[in-house]
Structure formats: C-alpha cells, structure tokens
Design a protein around this motif. Structure first.
Motif, PDB file in Angstrom:
ATOM      1  N   CYS A 190     -24.169  68.617 -92.712  1.00 32.91           N
ATOM      2  CA  CYS A 190     -24.768  69.756 -92.013  1.00 32.91           C
ATOM      3  C   CYS A 190     -24.278  71.072 -92.602  1.00 32.91           C
ATOM      4  N   LEU A 191     -22.982  71.206 -92.834  1.00 28.13           N
ATOM      5  CA  LEU A 191     -22.433  72.435 -93.382  1.00 28.13           C
ATOM      6  C   LEU A 191     -22.974  72.731 -94.779  1.00 28.13           C
ATOM      7  N   VAL A 192     -23.096  71.695 -95.605  1.00 30.16           N
ATOM      8  CA  VAL A 192     -23.607  71.879 -96.960  1.00 30.16           C
ATOM      9  C   VAL A 192     -25.049  72.368 -96.934  1.00 30.16           C
ATOM     10  N   LEU A 193     -25.880  71.726 -96.104  1.00 31.26           N
ATOM     11  CA  LEU A 193     -27.285  72.100 -96.040  1.00 31.26           C
ATOM     12  C   LEU A 193     -27.478  73.511 -95.475  1.00 31.26           C
ATOM     13  N   LEU A 194     -26.746  73.827 -94.415  1.00 29.46           N
ATOM     14  CA  LEU A 194     -26.888  75.161 -93.825  1.00 29.46           C
ATOM     15  C   LEU A 194     -26.333  76.246 -94.751  1.00 29.46           C
ATOM     16  N   ALA A 195     -25.309  75.895 -95.546  1.00 34.50           N
ATOM     17  CA  ALA A 195     -24.795  76.851 -96.529  1.00 34.50           C
ATOM     18  C   ALA A 195     -25.856  77.151 -97.592  1.00 34.50           C
ATOM     19  N   LEU A 196     -26.591  76.112 -98.004  1.00 32.31           N
ATOM     20  CA  LEU A 196     -27.678  76.319 -98.966  1.00 32.31           C
ATOM     21  C   LEU A 196     -28.773  77.210 -98.372  1.00 32.31           C
ATOM     22  N   VAL A 197     -29.092  76.975 -97.092  1.00 35.59           N
ATOM     23  CA  VAL A 197     -30.102  77.790 -96.416  1.00 35.59           C
ATOM     24  C   VAL A 197     -29.651  79.247 -96.359  1.00 35.59           C
ATOM     25  N   LEU A 198     -28.400  79.464 -95.982  1.00 31.74           N
ATOM     26  CA  LEU A 198     -27.866  80.824 -95.881  1.00 31.74           C
ATOM     27  C   LEU A 198     -27.854  81.514 -97.239  1.00 31.74           C
ATOM     28  N   PHE A 199     -27.500  80.778 -98.271  1.00 32.18           N
ATOM     29  CA  PHE A 199     -27.455  81.347 -99.617  1.00 32.18           C
ATOM     30  C   PHE A 199     -28.842  81.803-100.062  1.00 32.18           C
ATOM     31  N   ASN A 200     -29.850  80.956 -99.866  1.00 34.60           N
ATOM     32  CA  ASN A 200     -31.204  81.272-100.310  1.00 34.60           C
ATOM     33  C   ASN A 200     -31.808  82.435 -99.536  1.00 34.60           C
ATOM     34  N   THR A 201     -31.647  82.425 -98.232  1.00 33.92           N
ATOM     35  CA  THR A 201     -32.235  83.493 -97.423  1.00 33.92           C
ATOM     36  C   THR A 201     -31.536  84.824 -97.673  1.00 33.92           C
ATOM     37  N   THR A 202     -30.242  84.786 -97.932  1.00 32.74           N
ATOM     38  CA  THR A 202     -29.508  86.025 -98.182  1.00 32.74           C
ATOM     39  C   THR A 202     -29.944  86.680 -99.492  1.00 32.74           C
ATOM     40  N   ILE A 203     -30.180  85.867-100.516  1.00 31.14           N
ATOM     41  CA  ILE A 203     -30.640  86.403-101.798  1.00 31.14           C
ATOM     42  C   ILE A 203     -31.975  87.126-101.624  1.00 31.14           C
ATOM     43  N   GLY A 204     -32.926  86.480-100.950  1.00 30.61           N
ATOM     44  CA  GLY A 204     -34.228  87.091-100.739  1.00 30.61           C
ATOM     45  C   GLY A 204     -34.147  88.348 -99.898  1.00 30.61           C
ATOM     46  N   PHE A 205     -33.321  88.325 -98.850  1.00 32.73           N
ATOM     47  CA  PHE A 205     -33.175  89.480 -97.967  1.00 32.73           C
ATOM     48  C   PHE A 205     -32.576  90.674 -98.706  1.00 32.73           C
ATOM     49  N   LEU A 206     -31.522  90.439 -99.477  1.00 34.61           N
ATOM     50  CA  LEU A 206     -30.857  91.528-100.187  1.00 34.61           C
ATOM     51  C   LEU A 206     -31.774  92.169-101.221  1.00 34.61           C
ATOM     52  N   GLN A 207     -32.582  91.361-101.906  1.00 32.03           N
ATOM     53  CA  GLN A 207     -33.497  91.902-102.902  1.00 32.03           C
ATOM     54  C   GLN A 207     -34.547  92.800-102.236  1.00 32.03           C
ATOM     55  N   GLU A 208     -35.112  92.355-101.120  1.00 30.88           N
ATOM     56  CA  GLU A 208     -36.124  93.148-100.413  1.00 30.88           C
ATOM     57  C   GLU A 208     -35.501  94.425 -99.832  1.00 30.88           C
ATOM     58  N   PHE A 209     -34.301  94.301 -99.285  1.00 27.57           N
ATOM     59  CA  PHE A 209     -33.615  95.452 -98.696  1.00 27.57           C
ATOM     60  C   PHE A 209     -33.315  96.503 -99.749  1.00 27.57           C
ATOM     61  N   LYS A 210     -32.823  96.058-100.913  1.00 23.20           N
ATOM     62  CA  LYS A 210     -32.483  96.982-101.991  1.00 23.20           C
ATOM     63  C   LYS A 210     -33.727  97.701-102.515  1.00 23.20           C
ATOM     64  N   ALA A 211     -34.844  96.982-102.630  1.00 27.31           N
ATOM     65  CA  ALA A 211     -36.077  97.593-103.119  1.00 27.31           C
ATOM     66  C   ALA A 211     -36.604  98.633-102.133  1.00 27.31           C
ATOM     67  N   GLU A 212     -36.510  98.343-100.839  1.00 28.40           N
ATOM     68  CA  GLU A 212     -37.000  99.292 -99.844  1.00 28.40           C
ATOM     69  C   GLU A 212     -36.136 100.543 -99.795  1.00 28.40           C
ATOM     70  N   ARG A 213     -34.845 100.393-100.036  1.00 27.90           N
ATOM     71  CA  ARG A 213     -33.971 101.567-100.074  1.00 27.90           C
ATOM     72  C   ARG A 213     -34.364 102.486-101.228  1.00 27.90           C
ATOM     73  N   VAL A 214     -34.744 101.886-102.359  1.00 32.03           N
ATOM     74  CA  VAL A 214     -35.179 102.692-103.501  1.00 32.03           C
ATOM     75  C   VAL A 214     -36.459 103.446-103.164  1.00 32.03           C
ATOM     76  N   MET A 215     -37.405 102.760-102.481  1.00 27.99           N
ATOM     77  CA  MET A 215     -38.653 103.415-102.129  1.00 27.99           C
ATOM     78  C   MET A 215     -38.422 104.524-101.110  1.00 27.99           C
ATOM     79  N   GLU A 216     -37.484 104.326-100.191  1.00 33.31           N
ATOM     80  CA  GLU A 216     -37.187 105.367 -99.208  1.00 33.31           C
ATOM     81  C   GLU A 216     -36.609 106.609 -99.875  1.00 33.31           C
ATOM     82  N   SER A 217     -35.942 106.409-101.004  1.00 33.27           N
ATOM     83  CA  SER A 217     -35.343 107.550-101.701  1.00 33.27           C
ATOM     84  C   SER A 217     -36.404 108.492-102.264  1.00 33.27           C
TER      85      SER A 217
END
Length: 324
Positions: free
Chosen positions: A89-116
């Motif tokens: 369970c820990l291994v699978l949920l860690a993989l889920v957290l890793f994947n979702t965090t990568i996608g979230f950070l990329q979208e967040f960083k791009a939106e910050r650039v557009m807000e600038s």
C-alpha cells in the motif's frame, strides 16, 4: 465624435500612415477631448489584463487524479491496505503521490509565469487630452488616445507611432528579440509578422532609447500582450494522444485484472486456502500485471522535456502538451 472600428486585430494600422491612423480612430494629434475619452472608456472598458476565475490549489491538485492509470494505482493501494498488506500500500500510494505532484507543480509554475504578465502593465501614462499633456492611470487609456513615451518607461498600450526621436523598445517579451528594436513612423507596404511591425509600440515592452508619441490602437485584451494572456485562459482541456493511450492501457489492465481475479479466486479456494487468503492471493497475482512504474517514468520524462523547453523560453502549462 462618431464611433470607430475596434479592435487592433481587425485593422492593419502598421500599413497606414500616421494621419490615416488618426482618421480611422477618429482622433487628432492633440488627442481626445475629455468627454469623448470618458465615453470610449465606458464602451471599451479599462485598459488591463482581465483574470478569469482561478481554481484553488486544492482543486488543481485533485484534478491530477483524473488520470485513469493514477486512479488504478490508488485503488490498488487502498485494496492492499484493506487486505493487510501495508508495505505494498505504501509503495503504490507513494507512486501516486509522486506522479500527481509532478503534474501539479508543472501546472502551478506555468500559471505563475502567466500571472506575471499582469505586472508588465504600467500604472501611469502621459496622455494628451484636449491638447494638454497630463498623467493619468494607464487603466483609463482608450483607443484614440495620444500617449507620450520616453526612455526608461513601459509602454502602457499598443500604439501606432506618430513621431519619434531615436526611439527603440525592448520587445523580447513578445518577439524574443534580445536587442532593442529601432522604431520608425512610416507605413509598411506589406503584411509582416509581429516582430517586423516597427512602427508600433506594444504594451508591456519598455523604451530603451529616445522618446515619441503614439496613438493607442488597442487596450486590455485587444493588445498583443492581452492576446497571449487570453490564450492561457481560453484553452479547452482535451486528452492528448499520449493520455488517450495511457487511458486505453489502464482500461485493458483493469479488465485483465478483474478477469484474472475471477479465475484465480476459485482456484485458490479449491486449493484449500481460506477465503481471505485466497482473495489476497488472487489480488496479488492480478496486481502484478499493473505497470506500476509506467506513470512515474512517463511523467519524469515529460518533466525533463518541459525543463528543456523552459530553457529554450517555451512555456509548458501541462505536461501532456510536451509530446506535441
């Protein structure tokens, strides 16, 4: 004054001479009258980059779980926890957290650039009203206003230049040109791309040298800067070919897992295992066919490609866009 044709995108002002531009905008070299400026402001709105309603950070992160493969990994992890296999369970949920965090950070960083982009809009502008040069908030500029710009200032709106003295602007925010662009006032005979429209000063650029006057041809969303900002907000979210293929794989894997469980469960019970142990055995064997590392590998590769594009000054809002 009579009404005129808006906005800048509908008229090739760079192909008109200064007098023709003023006539098209129903303006004069002395600028607009105050009452006409007020009327146009009410009609065209303020000169600013409008920001549409933004989703909360929590909603942006939760949206990452729409991926079918992520949902499959999360479901497998929760099922493993229910069956008492905490390590899996820990291994699978860690993989889920890793994947979702990568996608979230990329979208967040791009939106910050557009807000600038909003910060590129200058607060004050020097404008001719009734023939007198006065300073007003740039948000109150309207098409037809005659604006004075000089070295060190930001251009408050898209302007067709009327006069200039050694005027050059830093247009890299729009065109990518690293050197200042020398400006002139004569009309262009042919249709040219944005970087070749040297008789226009664009909102968000800065004056590198000289000074000059220009008539406003576009404000707010009708500027080139506004168009870029609008593109970042008006995009329709659709699955990319890679996302469609990943969803197809996840669907096939889910179907295969269910079928394999249905076959192995009675076999394990017939072999003498208790129902819980038999169920755990069937789930464990079936779960082994899930490509647990595939989402992580894909997102890591896309994130690396997005970083390379960023170094080349290309903004990637969503990781799925990298494959294009």
């Amino acid at each position: 004054m009579a009404d005129f044709t808006p906005p800048a995108q509908q008229v090739d002002y760079y192909r008109m001479d200064p007098d023709e531009t003023l006539a098209t905008l129903h303006s004069t070299a002395d600028g607009l009258a105050n009452d006409e400026a007020v009327r146009r402001l009410a009609h065209y709105g303020t000169n600013g980059l409008s920001t549409k309603h933004k989703n909360s950070l929590v909603l942006k992160y939760v949206r990452q779980y729409k991926d079918l493969m992520i949902m499959l990994l999360a479901a497998s992890g929760l099922l493993a926890l229910y069956l008492g296999d905490g390590r899996t369970c820990l291994v699978l949920l860690a993989l889920v957290l890793f994947n979702t965090t990568i996608g979230f950070l990329q979208e967040f960083k791009a939106e910050r650039v557009m807000e600038s982009l909003e910060k590129l809009v200058v607060a004050e502008a020097q404008v001719l009203r009734n023939g007198t040069l006065t300073e007003i908030p740039s948000a109150e500029l309207v098409p037809g206003d005659v604006v004075y710009i000089e070295e060190g200032e930001s251009v408050p709106a898209d302007m067709r230049l009327l006069s200039e003295e050694e005027l050059s602007t830093n247009d890299f925010a729009l065109t990518g040109e690293s050197s200042p662009t020398r400006k002139f006032i004569h009309a262009l005979a042919a249709d040219v791309r944005l970087s070749g429209r040297q008789n226009i000063a664009f909102m968000g650029t800065t004056v590198a040298t000289g000074h000059g006057y220009g008539v406003v041809i576009g404000t707010g969303a009708n500027t080139e800067l506004g168009r870029i900002a609008s593109l970042s907000q008006d995009t329709v979210s659709e699955d990319s070919p890679l996302q469609k293929e990943m969803n197809n794989i996840a669907t096939r894997v889910t179907q295969g897992t269910v079928v394999l469980c249905a076959i192995l469960l009675p076999v394990a019970i017939h072999g003498g295992l208790a129902i819980k142990e038999a169920f755990l055995f069937a789930i464990g064997i079936a779960a082994s066919i899930i490509p647990q590392g595939l989402p992580a590998e894909i997102n890591t590769s896309l994130a690396r490609a997005a970083s390379q594009l960023a170094r080349a000054r290309a903004l990637v809002k969503k990781l799925s866009a990298v494959e294009g």
